[in-house]
Design an enzyme around this catalytic site. Structure first.
Site, PDB file in Angstrom:
ATOM      1  N   GLU A  55      -6.504  -5.538   3.212  1.00  0.00           N
ATOM      2  CA  GLU A  55      -6.567  -6.702   2.322  1.00  0.00           C
ATOM      3  C   GLU A  55      -7.689  -6.525   1.294  1.00  0.00           C
ATOM      4  OE1 GLU A  55      -4.528  -9.328   2.067  1.00  0.00           O
ATOM      5  OE2 GLU A  55      -3.264  -8.600   3.668  1.00  0.00           O
ATOM      6  N   ASP A  90     -10.524  -3.084   0.157  1.00  0.00           N
ATOM      7  CA  ASP A  90     -11.711  -2.390   0.633  1.00  0.00           C
ATOM      8  C   ASP A  90     -12.951  -3.215   0.289  1.00  0.00           C
ATOM      9  OD1 ASP A  90     -13.062   0.382   1.372  1.00  0.00           O
ATOM     10  OD2 ASP A  90     -14.044  -0.393  -0.427  1.00  0.00           O
ATOM     11  N   GLY A 135     -24.875   0.782  29.768  1.00  0.00           N
ATOM     12  CA  GLY A 135     -23.684   1.474  30.264  1.00  0.00           C
ATOM     13  C   GLY A 135     -22.516   0.539  30.509  1.00  0.00           C
ATOM     14  N   THR A 148       0.822  -1.212   0.000  1.00  0.00           N
ATOM     15  CA  THR A 148       0.000   0.000   0.000  1.00  0.00           C
ATOM     16  C   THR A 148       0.853   1.258   0.000  1.00  0.00           C
ATOM     17  OG1 THR A 148      -1.754  -1.137   1.183  1.00  0.00           O
ATOM     18  CG2 THR A 148      -1.769   1.254   1.281  1.00  0.00           C
ATOM     19  N   SER A 160      -6.288   0.168  -2.985  1.00  0.00           N
ATOM     20  CA  SER A 160      -6.930  -0.926  -3.721  1.00  0.00           C
ATOM     21  C   SER A 160      -6.388  -1.060  -5.145  1.00  0.00           C
ATOM     22  CB  SER A 160      -8.449  -0.704  -3.764  1.00  0.00           C
ATOM     23  OG  SER A 160      -8.992  -0.746  -2.460  1.00  0.00           O
ATOM     24  N   THR A 172     -11.368  -2.568   5.531  1.00  0.00           N
ATOM     25  CA  THR A 172     -10.636  -1.878   4.464  1.00  0.00           C
ATOM     26  C   THR A 172      -9.272  -2.455   4.141  1.00  0.00           C
ATOM     27  OG1 THR A 172     -10.028  -0.208   6.128  1.00  0.00           O
ATOM     28  CG2 THR A 172     -11.785   0.358   4.629  1.00  0.00           C
ATOM     29  N   ARG A 198     -28.592 -10.147  33.595  1.00  0.00           N
ATOM     30  CA  ARG A 198     -29.080  -8.807  33.945  1.00  0.00           C
ATOM     31  C   ARG A 198     -30.604  -8.820  34.006  1.00  0.00           C
ATOM     32  NH1 ARG A 198     -27.623  -3.255  34.089  1.00  0.00           N
ATOM     33  NH2 ARG A 198     -29.512  -2.243  34.900  1.00  0.00           N
ATOM     34  N   GLY A 238       2.707  -2.844   8.359  1.00  0.00           N
ATOM     35  CA  GLY A 238       2.844  -3.510   9.652  1.00  0.00           C
ATOM     36  C   GLY A 238       4.245  -4.060   9.858  1.00  0.00           C
ATOM     37  N   GLN A 275     -34.771  -7.408  22.912  1.00  0.00           N
ATOM     38  CA  GLN A 275     -33.399  -7.884  23.097  1.00  0.00           C
ATOM     39  C   GLN A 275     -33.153  -9.168  22.308  1.00  0.00           C
ATOM     40  OE1 GLN A 275     -31.313  -6.003  24.519  1.00  0.00           O
ATOM     41  NE2 GLN A 275     -29.739  -7.037  25.722  1.00  0.00           N
TER      42      GLN A 275
END
Length: 695
Positions: free
Chosen positions: A477, A479, A454, A188, A194, A475, A367, A227, A386
């Site tokens: 390897e 996009d 929270g 890159t 890309s 994004t 919960r 990297g 939920q």
């Protein structure tokens, strides 16, 4: 011709109607017999919020689920997990600086290779399935560690193995395997991501010295987000335009993008080598344990042998040779050998989804909040809202697991056979699954965080870290939008081949069927069928997915042909881009469901199979409901059938809630590696209180 097609379509509809007439009558009778039952189902759904005791419990063996979800390498996976369970000193703390995180990630990687006795490079070369199982396990420990491992072995090591020849393996492989040669993958650039063919870094051959000269000709050609470059890397696989001096012109001849091994730091004292500039890309949104850097090259000379020459070579006298005739074919072959990175991201993203689902569902089970008047509070997972957030998400985790297991299997086959059809198949499948799964997981992480209120916002409960670390999966390897276009292009290519009598590759077999087959499913009888047995039939579900894809493909081809006459091929593609992205996603959903059906059919434990059928039905029908507008617009689903699908999705979410705890336990993520207090199997509140300092 058009008239013949129309007549054939009418004939098919007529035959289907005749065949279905008795079924319609039976459905009507059954609907009367079912009336009371359906009313009870709807009443039950309405009472879910007020009656936790009525939650459906189904027998299911967690050990069977664990074995099923461990894939083919449970021992290897457990070996890595057990190693880190015994090494609390290698655990990544919640609060850590960028510099500390980078050193810890490297220390963790060294420990895996030198202490745990794991050889990721050997796994990757000999049994990719074993490698990807390792990668998922490592991701539970720290996503930065997983990415750092992938850079070292899949990218740097993989480029040497897959793009080089035996001389490169002999010289570098042992050092890569033992981490004596930590390396980078420098593809890159600042101006090109890309569009790899447009990169600007040059590698010009000097006949006098028998060397390539690597240069960064402009600011935009700076290698970026590399990297391992900022701190630990000693080598880089650098992608550059290979330029050969022309005897008849002052201009060089560009032979296209090739890969070169370039030393960037001294093996002795780790000093940056002459002609190389390295800068630190700094703090990122996530993955701060990975030392991303930027690289520039100023007349850096490397031996001619440092060209990774599997697909193209340069002789001592400057002559270029290749087994492939054109720049485009060489480029395609080069990138085709690097699909392992996409396979790893798809597989790893499923691991992130499993972890997030585990935390959110376990917390939602313990919960308690509100409830019927004068009665105990109930679990928040007993609320229909939920359930609708988390149960389809859980079904996707299972669906994606089986799809990526299949992808890894196909990737292993590709590496063994080098069959052209399998290569093309894996290229498109890895692009599509990587794009689809990582995009879904990114959205799911937010859903999981919000579902825990929270407490989901506390860093210790990991949603923030998982979300930030995973976000880049969409994004790098490739996009995701670009990758989905590759899938659409492959489908259109095969659609054209179908009408020219060509063969279709193995994954997309269903496109062999004529449109007439799918038209027969839109007769009024079928579109109105709304019985549970029909809606939960995997044949109906898969036919629905494939019908949608076939229609999208057919209409995309017609639209492209129409617009290309006025706008040209590029303009037509851009005009139809949203349609093409929807086509690609629809196709990938079809593949995912097909693999889920295969997995359920292959399950030998009776009780577990029943539960997996339930999960599969929820995945399929929830996906249909999410795109119900398309099915309605195409007259595939009548209004009564759409309503029945919606009701059934709610009921299936309620049913899956009853086994949700067992389903996430089947992921077998140890509490000490999951590390989120609210996501532990027991003692959640005590652990959470202890974390903030209470005794």
């Amino acid at each position: 011709m058009a008239l013949a097609v129309e007549e054939q379509s009418l004939a098919i509809r007529a035959m289907a109607a005749a065949d279905e007439i008795s079924q319609r009558r039976l459905d009507r009778i059954a609907s009367h017999l079912r009336a009371t039952s359906l009313m009870k189902d709807e009443q039950l759904a309405a009472e879910v919020c007020a009656a936790a005791a009525k939650v459906s419990k189904r027998p299911v063996s967690v050990s069977v689920l664990t074995h099923l979800m461990a894939g083919g390498y449970p021992e290897d996976r457990q070996k890595v997990l057990d190693f880190f369970l015994k090494r609390p000193d290698l655990e990544t703390p919640v609060e850590i600086t960028k510099e500390q995180h980078r050193e810890l990630a490297y220390k963790q990687l060294l420990a895996i290779v030198r202490e745990a006795g794991v050889n990721p490079m050997k796994y990757l070369m000999e049994d990719p399935g074993q490698y990807f199982a390792l990668l998922e396990a490592v991701g539970y420990i720290d996503m930065s560690l997983a990415i750092k491992l992938g850079v070292q072995f899949s990218l740097w090591g993989g480029s040497v193995v897959n793009l080089g020849t035996q001389k490169h393996r002999d010289k570098y492989l042992e050092g890569i395997s033992t981490l004596r040669y930590p390396g980078c993958f420098a593809m890159t650039e600042l101006h090109h991501g890309s569009n790899v063919q447009g990169i600007q870094t040059t590698a010009t051959f000097d006949c006098m010295s028998d060397e390539f000269i690597i240069n960064t000709p402009s600011e935009g050609a700076t290698k970026w987000w590399i990297g391992n470059a900022a701190v630990h890397g000693k080598f880089a696989t650098v992608f550059a335009q290979l330029c050969l001096p022309s005897p008849d012109s002052h201009l060089d001849t560009n032979m296209g993008v090739h890969a070169f091994i370039v030393p960037i730091r001294s093996l002795e004292d780790h000093a940056v080598l002459p002609g190389i500039e390295i800068r630190d890309c700094g703090y990122k949104v996530g993955l701060n344990g990975v030392d991303n850097g930027a690289l520039r090259f100023h007349d850096v000379r490397i031996p001619r042998d440092n060209l990774l020459n599997r697909f193209g070579d340069v002789s001592r006298d400057g002559k270029y040779t290749s087994i492939l005739p054109t720049i485009n074919k060489r480029f395609a072959a080069t990138l085709g050998e690097l699909v392992g990175g996409r396979v790893g991201l798809a597989y790893g993203s499923v691991g992130v989804l499993k972890a997030a689902a585990t935390i959110a569902i376990r917390y939602s089970l313990i919960r308690q909040q509100f409830g019927p008047p004068n009665q105990p509070e109930i679990s928040i997972l007993d609320y229909q809202s939920q359930q609708q957030k988390l149960m389809p998400l859980l079904s996707c985790a299972y669906a994606f697991h089986f799809a990526t297991e299949y992808l890894v299997e196909k990737y292993g086959e590709m590496k063994k056979t080098h069959d052209d059809e399998v290569i093309a198949d894996v290229h498109a499948l890895s692009a599509g699954l990587k794009a689809y799964i990582t995009s879904y997981t990114a959205r799911a992480l937010n859903t999981c965080r919000e579902s825990c209120g929270g407490h989901g916002y506390a860093a210790v409960n990991r949603f923030g870290g998982l979300r930030n670390d995973h976000d880049i999966f969409q994004t790098f390897e490739g996009d995701n939008t670009v990758l989905l276009q590759q899938v659409a292009a492959d489908l259109l290519k095969q659609y054209k081949a179908k009408f020219e009598g060509g063969a279709l590759s193995v994954t997309w077999d269903y496109l062999r069927n004529s449109m007439g087959t799918y038209l027969s499913q839109t007769n009024p009888v079928v579109t109105h069928r709304d019985g549970h047995a029909h809606l939960r039939d995997p044949h109906f579900q898969l036919d629905a997915f494939q019908y949608r894809t076939a229609r999208l493909l057919h209409t995309a081809a017609l639209r492209l042909r129409k617009h290309s006459k006025r706008l040209g091929s590029f303009g037509a593609w851009n005009r139809c881009l949203n349609h093409l992205l929807t086509l690609a996603e629809s196709h990938i959903e079809s593949v995912i469901l097909a693999k889920f059906i295969d997995a359920v059919d292959g399950c030998e434990d009776k009780d577990t199979k029943k539960v997996l059928n339930l999960v599969r039905d929820l995945y399929a029908l929830d996906r249909i409901w999410k795109d119900i507008g398309t099915y309605r617009n195409q007259d595939y689903v009548a209004p009564n059938k759409a309503k029945a699908i919606h009701r059934l999705v709610e009921w299936l979410s309620f049913e899956v809630r009853g086994v949700a705890g067992s389903l996430v336990d089947g992921f077998a993520i140890p509490d000490s590696l999951l590390r989120a207090p609210i996501g532990l199997q027991s003692g959640q509140y005590s652990e959470y209180s202890h974390y903030v300092g209470f005794d």
